[in-house]
Design an enzyme around this catalytic site. Structure first.
Site, mmCIF file in Angstrom:
data_model
loop_
_atom_site.group_PDB
_atom_site.id
_atom_site.type_symbol
_atom_site.label_atom_id
_atom_site.label_comp_id
_atom_site.label_asym_id
_atom_site.label_seq_id
_atom_site.Cartn_x
_atom_site.Cartn_y
_atom_site.Cartn_z
ATOM 1 N N HIS A 208 0.849 -27.630 -9.262
ATOM 2 C CA HIS A 208 0.138 -26.977 -8.163
ATOM 3 C C HIS A 208 -1.181 -27.631 -7.817
ATOM 4 C CE1 HIS A 208 -2.292 -25.513 -11.479
ATOM 5 N NE2 HIS A 208 -3.189 -25.134 -10.604
HETATM 6 C C1 UD1 Z 1 -7.168 -22.742 -7.450
HETATM 7 C C2 UD1 Z 1 -8.199 -23.577 -8.200
HETATM 8 C C3 UD1 Z 1 -7.497 -24.414 -9.268
HETATM 9 C C4 UD1 Z 1 -6.664 -23.537 -10.173
HETATM 10 C C5 UD1 Z 1 -5.723 -22.670 -9.355
HETATM 11 C C6 UD1 Z 1 -5.020 -21.691 -10.256
HETATM 12 C C7 UD1 Z 1 -10.183 -24.307 -6.924
HETATM 13 C C8 UD1 Z 1 -10.836 -25.433 -6.242
HETATM 14 N N1 UD1 Z 1 -8.908 -24.502 -7.306
HETATM 15 O O1 UD1 Z 1 -6.298 -23.631 -6.788
HETATM 16 O O2 UD1 Z 1 -8.464 -25.085 -10.048
HETATM 17 O O3 UD1 Z 1 -5.916 -24.367 -11.024
HETATM 18 O O4 UD1 Z 1 -6.462 -21.928 -8.367
HETATM 19 O O5 UD1 Z 1 -3.797 -21.297 -9.749
HETATM 20 O O6 UD1 Z 1 -10.796 -23.278 -7.116
HETATM 21 N N2 UD1 Z 1 -2.493 -19.123 -1.513
HETATM 22 C C9 UD1 Z 1 -1.607 -18.061 -1.325
HETATM 23 N N3 UD1 Z 1 -1.865 -16.897 -1.992
HETATM 24 C C10 UD1 Z 1 -2.938 -16.743 -2.784
HETATM 25 C C11 UD1 Z 1 -3.819 -17.806 -2.948
HETATM 26 C C12 UD1 Z 1 -3.576 -18.989 -2.322
HETATM 27 O O7 UD1 Z 1 -0.626 -18.163 -0.608
HETATM 28 O O8 UD1 Z 1 -3.088 -15.654 -3.355
HETATM 29 C C13 UD1 Z 1 -2.190 -20.416 -0.866
HETATM 30 C C14 UD1 Z 1 -2.974 -20.622 0.418
HETATM 31 O O9 UD1 Z 1 -2.146 -21.322 1.323
HETATM 32 C C15 UD1 Z 1 -4.117 -21.537 -0.017
HETATM 33 C C16 UD1 Z 1 -3.501 -22.342 -1.129
HETATM 34 O O10 UD1 Z 1 -2.568 -21.450 -1.756
HETATM 35 O O11 UD1 Z 1 -4.591 -22.335 1.038
HETATM 36 C C17 UD1 Z 1 -4.502 -22.843 -2.142
HETATM 37 O O12 UD1 Z 1 -5.281 -21.776 -2.679
HETATM 38 P P1 UD1 Z 1 -6.761 -22.054 -3.287
HETATM 39 O O13 UD1 Z 1 -7.285 -20.799 -3.856
HETATM 40 O O14 UD1 Z 1 -7.587 -22.798 -2.298
HETATM 41 O O15 UD1 Z 1 -6.530 -23.075 -4.435
HETATM 42 P P2 UD1 Z 1 -5.416 -23.160 -5.552
HETATM 43 O O16 UD1 Z 1 -4.537 -24.313 -5.222
HETATM 44 O O17 UD1 Z 1 -4.799 -21.843 -5.793
HETATM 45 N N1 UDP Z 2 1.429 -18.494 -15.019
HETATM 46 C C1 UDP Z 2 2.124 -17.314 -14.736
HETATM 47 N N2 UDP Z 2 3.204 -17.376 -13.888
HETATM 48 C C2 UDP Z 2 3.619 -18.549 -13.332
HETATM 49 C C3 UDP Z 2 2.908 -19.745 -13.638
HETATM 50 C C4 UDP Z 2 1.800 -19.678 -14.479
HETATM 51 O O1 UDP Z 2 1.782 -16.243 -15.247
HETATM 52 O O2 UDP Z 2 4.603 -18.546 -12.584
HETATM 53 C C5 UDP Z 2 0.243 -18.416 -15.894
HETATM 54 C C6 UDP Z 2 0.333 -19.256 -17.147
HETATM 55 O O3 UDP Z 2 0.891 -18.507 -18.198
HETATM 56 C C7 UDP Z 2 -1.115 -19.641 -17.396
HETATM 57 C C8 UDP Z 2 -1.772 -19.602 -16.051
HETATM 58 O O4 UDP Z 2 -0.852 -18.947 -15.170
HETATM 59 O O5 UDP Z 2 -1.751 -18.676 -18.234
HETATM 60 C C9 UDP Z 2 -2.067 -20.987 -15.546
HETATM 61 O O6 UDP Z 2 -2.549 -20.899 -14.249
HETATM 62 P P1 UDP Z 2 -2.477 -22.092 -13.223
HETATM 63 O O7 UDP Z 2 -1.468 -23.090 -13.659
HETATM 64 O O8 UDP Z 2 -2.327 -21.485 -11.877
HETATM 65 O O9 UDP Z 2 -3.948 -22.689 -13.260
HETATM 66 P P2 UDP Z 2 -4.705 -23.733 -14.222
HETATM 67 O O10 UDP Z 2 -4.548 -23.290 -15.627
HETATM 68 O O11 UDP Z 2 -4.141 -25.095 -13.962
HETATM 69 O O12 UDP Z 2 -6.104 -23.677 -13.723
#
Ligand code: UD1
Ligand code: UDP
Length: 371
Positions: A208
């Site tokens: 992701h």
């Molecule tokens: C964010 C964090 C990343 C973390 C991840 C955990 C930053 C810069 N990035 O990335 O470090 O690993 O969260 O999962 O803070 N969206 C939805 N539903 C939601 C949220 C997001 O559909 O509830 C979609 C939207 O299209 C959005 C995209 O996901 O534009 C990215 O969401 P964003 O919160 O900007 O960053 P993540 O990729 O989730």
């Molecule tokens: N996770 C979850 N469901 C999923 C994928 C991940 O509950 O379908 C949990 C996973 O167990 C871990 C956390 O989400 O604890 C990791 O989050 P993510 O990969 O979004 O972010 P990162 O750790 O890279 O910041």
């Protein structure tokens, strides 16, 4: 309850999961909490499901900032958090990890002269192009209390000149969370039968991160490498897909290889169940690298580096990069490993140690059982 209120600022899936043990430990000690959710994650599958499943009350306030460019998103969070801190005057405000929500919480706390406590401090990828790296460095330099998970991450903080008296090595709260919920996940989750897969007979993928999925070629290469590696072992790949990655697949018109089955993001119990029973896990997630090392499942990281090198040091993780040939080579190296390494992230008492390190809060002996 004590006179202290402890603030929490969180906004994304991993922050909810990794702060849950600290929030629970506050309640165990009779300490009031005030949880500010920035609204960075808002889809039920990335947000509310974790509050329900981990036994947390809903946040006290949700700023509903939503998705946006980094500046607009972080700026909107800052304004909202500042108001909350003014109204609640917490003794300390906790943030976790390296997201934009973490940065906004730390900046707002620091400017309001509220002590900031950073859970999972000291991680460094040394890749300045990652927005998370910028966030981590800034947060660590403005926080009052730093909780690196390992001796290695504490050493990185010292190398940057951060005073010793701010640093307490505690392990990672993800160990606390996994230890608390793993058995329940194993007994309550029906995900294997729902997906029609058997223990040890499938691979799991999560990807992701912006640097993986926002680059069309990089995303295609990792999908192709994972599909090839799993086909060689006759394993289907289950990929619970994050909305960012799903958006990019559609935007780029990428055809997902047949070997890979896309499913909706999972709740924590279902995900833990898949992680602990997969033959091999491929990921670019930080939390997933940690959890696989705790659960004893071999992991291949689809990045050129990691801020969790401890997972590789203990033999739980191979950092493969994004080339199909290196992904298949790493999968061959990792598949079938016994998983008998020691977890590098502590003994599951991180939350207890974190609260013990904050002098204004009651220590563990002063616990009053919740009514
Ligand atoms: C964010 C964090 C990343 C973390 C991840 C955990 C930053 C810069 N990035 O990335 O470090 O690993 O969260 O999962 O803070 N969206 C939805 N539903 C939601 C949220 C997001 O559909 O509830 C979609 C939207 O299209 C959005 C995209 O996901 O534009 C990215 O969401 P964003 O919160 O900007 O960053 P993540 O990729 O989730
Ligand atoms: N996770 C979850 N469901 C999923 C994928 C991940 O509950 O379908 C949990 C996973 O167990 C871990 C956390 O989400 O604890 C990791 O989050 P993510 O990969 O979004 O972010 P990162 O750790 O890279 O910041």
């Amino acid at each position: 309850m004590t006179d202290s209120t402890v603030g929490f600022v969180l906004g994304t899936r991993p922050e909810i999961i990794k702060l849950a043990p600290v929030i629970q430990e506050c309640h165990r000690r009779g300490v009031d909490t005030h949880i500010v959710h920035t609204g960075q994650h808002y889809s039920d599958s990335l947000d509310a499901v974790f509050f329900r499943q981990l036994g947390l009350s809903p946040p006290d306030v949700n700023l509903e900032v939503g998705s946006d460019d980094h500046g607009a998103q972080t700026g909107a969070m800052l304004a909202g958090i500042e108001e909350e801190l003014q109204a609640t005057e917490p003794t300390v405000v906790f943030v976790q990890g390296d997201t934009n929500s973490t940065l906004a919480g730390a900046l707002a706390g620091s400017k309001m002269d509220v002590d900031v406590a950073h859970v999972e401090a000291g991680l460094r990828s040394f890749d300045d192009e990652m927005p998370e790296e910028t966030n981590r460095v800034i947060i660590d330099h403005i926080a009052e209390y730093l909780f690196p998970p390992t001796a290695e991450t504490a050493a990185l903080l010292r190398d940057e000149g951060i005073p010793e008296d701010r640093i307490t090595v505690t392990g990672n709260t993800i160990v606390d969370a996994v230890e608390t919920f793993d058995n329940e996940a194993a007994t309550s989750s029906q995900i294997l039968s729902e997906l029609g897969v058997s223990e040890g007979q499938f691979d799991l993928l999560t990807a992701h991160r912006a640097e993986t999925v926002d680059d069309r070629e990089a995303f295609e290469r990792i999908l192709s490498g994972v599909a090839r590696a799993s086909a060689q072992a006759e394993r289907e790949v289950i990929y619970p897909i994050h909305p960012r990655a799903e958006d990019r697949l559609e935007e780029f018109g990428i055809a997902v290889p047949d070997q890979i089955r896309l499913i909706e993001p999972l709740d924590f119990f279902d995900f833990l169940r898949l992680e602990s029973t997969a033959d091999l896990v491929f990921t670019d997630s930080g939390g997933v690298q940690e959890e696989t090392s705790i659960l004893g499942t071999p992991c291949v990281t689809l990045r050129y580096g990691t801020e969790r090198p401890e997972t590789a040091f203990v033999g739980a993780n191979c950092v493969a990069g994004r080339e199909p040939s290196s992904i298949t080579a790493a999968a061959t190296q990792m598949r079938g490993k016994a998983g008998d390494w020691n977890t590098p992230f502590g003994d599951g008492t991180a939350a207890v140690q974190i609260l013990d390190a904050i002098p204004e809060l009651p220590d563990r002996e002063a616990v009053t059982a919740p009514e």
